[in-house]
Design a protein around this motif. Structure first.
Motif, short mmCIF file in Angstrom:
data_model
loop_
_atom_site.label_atom_id
_atom_site.label_comp_id
_atom_site.label_asym_id
_atom_site.label_seq_id
_atom_site.Cartn_x
_atom_site.Cartn_y
_atom_site.Cartn_z
N ALA A 128 -41.54 1.46 -74.04
CA ALA A 128 -41.65 0.11 -74.58
C ALA A 128 -42.75 -0.69 -73.88
N GLN A 129 -43.47 -1.48 -74.66
CA GLN A 129 -44.50 -2.36 -74.11
C GLN A 129 -43.82 -3.69 -73.78
N ARG A 130 -43.78 -4.03 -72.51
CA ARG A 130 -43.12 -5.26 -72.09
C ARG A 130 -44.17 -6.27 -71.65
N PRO A 131 -44.03 -7.51 -72.09
CA PRO A 131 -45.00 -8.53 -71.68
C PRO A 131 -44.83 -8.87 -70.20
N GLU A 132 -45.92 -9.33 -69.60
CA GLU A 132 -45.82 -9.75 -68.20
C GLU A 132 -45.02 -11.04 -68.14
N THR A 133 -44.29 -11.20 -67.06
CA THR A 133 -43.50 -12.42 -66.92
C THR A 133 -44.42 -13.61 -66.71
N LYS A 134 -43.97 -14.77 -67.15
CA LYS A 134 -44.80 -15.96 -67.07
C LYS A 134 -44.95 -16.46 -65.64
N ASN A 135 -44.00 -16.11 -64.78
CA ASN A 135 -44.06 -16.59 -63.40
C ASN A 135 -44.66 -15.56 -62.44
N LYS A 136 -45.32 -14.54 -62.96
CA LYS A 136 -45.94 -13.53 -62.13
C LYS A 136 -47.14 -14.13 -61.39
N LEU A 137 -47.26 -13.76 -60.11
CA LEU A 137 -48.38 -14.25 -59.32
C LEU A 137 -49.69 -13.66 -59.81
N THR A 138 -50.73 -14.47 -59.78
CA THR A 138 -52.06 -13.95 -60.09
C THR A 138 -52.53 -13.14 -58.89
N GLN A 139 -53.54 -12.35 -59.08
CA GLN A 139 -54.08 -11.54 -57.97
C GLN A 139 -54.55 -12.45 -56.84
N ARG A 140 -55.18 -13.57 -57.17
CA ARG A 140 -55.67 -14.52 -56.18
C ARG A 140 -54.51 -15.11 -55.36
#
Length: 89
Positions: free
Chosen positions: A55-67
């Protein structure tokens, strides 16, 4: 998650029991699966494999950016925080 080989064995056992006169619901209950689960497994003539790993799962909205991740790692690696747990940093 049940392995494909275990799923195939379960379907085979349920079919055998059903052909020998056992009710489908009782055969499924014996293996601790619902009749609906069995029906999903054998839909379209074959034994379906579990699709959850694909299944293709969307990234969570509260995921940290790489920066943001890099900034946090910079802070926690400082000498002054070396002996502190994350909750106190």
């Amino acid at each position: 998650m049940i392995s494909p080989s275990d799923r195939a064995l379960a379907v085979e056992l349920i079919r055998e029991a059903n052909q020998n006169g056992a009710r489908l619901a009782l055969a499924c209950k014996e293996l601790n699966i619902s009749v609906r689960t069995y029906e999903r497994w054998v839909a379209e003539g074959g034994i379906k494999e579990d699709q959850r790993p694909l299944a293709q799962r969307p990234e969570t909205k509260n995921k940290l950016t790489q920066r943001e991740r890099e900034e946090i790692l910079e802070v926690v690696k400082k000498e002054e925080f070396a002996d502190l747990p994350p909750t106190q940093i």
